[in-house]
Write an enzyme that holds these catalytic residues in place. Sequence first.
Site, mmCIF file in Angstrom:
data_model
loop_
_atom_site.group_PDB
_atom_site.id
_atom_site.type_symbol
_atom_site.label_atom_id
_atom_site.label_comp_id
_atom_site.label_asym_id
_atom_site.label_seq_id
_atom_site.Cartn_x
_atom_site.Cartn_y
_atom_site.Cartn_z
ATOM 1 N N CYS A 1 4.685 -10.108 -12.260
ATOM 2 C CA CYS A 1 5.896 -9.273 -12.291
ATOM 3 C C CYS A 1 5.550 -7.813 -11.992
ATOM 4 C CB CYS A 1 6.576 -9.396 -13.656
ATOM 5 S SG CYS A 1 8.066 -8.385 -13.780
ATOM 6 N N CYS B 1 7.577 -5.260 -13.949
ATOM 7 C CA CYS B 1 7.156 -5.070 -15.343
ATOM 8 C C CYS B 1 5.849 -4.274 -15.419
ATOM 9 C CB CYS B 1 6.909 -6.413 -16.044
ATOM 10 S SG CYS B 1 8.093 -7.695 -15.659
ATOM 11 N N ASP B 2 4.904 -4.565 -14.532
ATOM 12 C CA ASP B 2 3.536 -4.073 -14.717
ATOM 13 C C ASP B 2 3.065 -3.065 -13.673
ATOM 14 O OD1 ASP B 2 3.351 -5.831 -16.864
ATOM 15 O OD2 ASP B 2 2.638 -7.476 -15.604
#
Length: 302
Positions: A130, A133-134
């Site tokens: 992701c 997200c990261d």
Amino acid sequence: MYDLAIVGGGPAGLAAGIYAARANLKTIIIERGLHGGQMQNTLDIENYPGFENVGGPELSEQMYNQALKVGVEWKFGEVQAAQLEGQPKTLQLRDGVIEANSVILATGAKPRRLGVPGETELAGRGVSYCATCDGAFFEDLDVIVIGGGDSAVKEALFLTRYAKTVTIVHRRDTLRAEAILQDRAYGNPKIRFVWNSQVERIEGDSKVSGVLVRSIKDNSARVLPASGVFIYVGVKPCSDFLMGSGILDEQGYIITGADMATSIPGVYAAGDVRTTPLRQIVSAAGDGAVAAMYAYQYLETL
Ligand code: FAD
Ligand code: NAP
């Protein structure tokens, strides 16, 4: 006891819920995670009609609020088993059972694992599925993206906001991603390509230090240094709890016709989890609307 229980609150389940509640069906959506499904992990959506560019979390919020407003009941929980034949149909959650006269399965898909050494060991320590997200953890660092589809190219472009370089490692010499994404990737000075190459191992002790790639042309191997590895090698349907139900194909997708009906009366499927030529937000929402309409017609016959 519900007229309709919908499993999954992504765009397919939310659209089904909106159509069903507006048809006065007593409707519940059961969702194990965040409302919006995979949309929550997409920062920019540029192909949902009516929105030139909308954030995934924002579109999720709007669909969710609309569903609640028209009367859909929301239940946080995971369906672990389902008894779908006959009436009523029962869905088993950890904290109880939900009964309904019809069911729409809209459980979507999740990222497939690459299946190489280092992937599990270094998950969360440089290995990610992701970028939204990261990605921010890789400010001014070198990262690798594995895959050649829409997800790989779209997320590689997103990662250029943070990373110093983004290297796409693909097993062939042509991308599968849509043309507009390909053009953007080829025109982005931060993106490099390693073609015709398979990742054999993700390297690193306590965190990722690189990947070992092997050329499928001449069998040569080399290590590409990197701090992050983002894996986008396709998706897997979320249908484990339906094993043995007789409605899955050999890859685990739910088999439906154009009416979204499965082979079990009163049971429908919508979105990424079903056999479909297109896995997008617009098609998932369209499937949900069709499934709700046929569920309504089915309930009329009871
Ligand atoms: P999902 O969105 O997967 O939702 C399914 C929901 O079901 C999930 O919330 C899950 O938690 C829930 N669930 C699963 N199993 C259970 C269970 N047993 N019990 C309870 N709940 C359960 N599409 C576009 O059109 N435009 C884009 O720009 C775009 N970008 C993307 C970027 C990435 C990185 C990815 C991975 C996908 C992207 N897509 C895009 C594809 C799009 O997100 C999907 O096609 C769409 O979300 C599918 O909707 P769905 O409702 O079928 O499934
Ligand atoms: P995908 O389209 O199935 O592409 C997977 C990619 O990974 C392919 O390029 C494939 O290579 C490669 N691959 C598969 N297994 C591999 C392995 N073992 N080793 C190395 N590479 C491997 O999956 P996706 O990109 O995740 O997309 C999933 C769905 O979501 C698609 O329907 C897509 O259209 C949709 N989506 C849409 C958008 C959008 O912006 N419109 C964005 C993201 C996703 P080959 O090409 O050689 O098969």
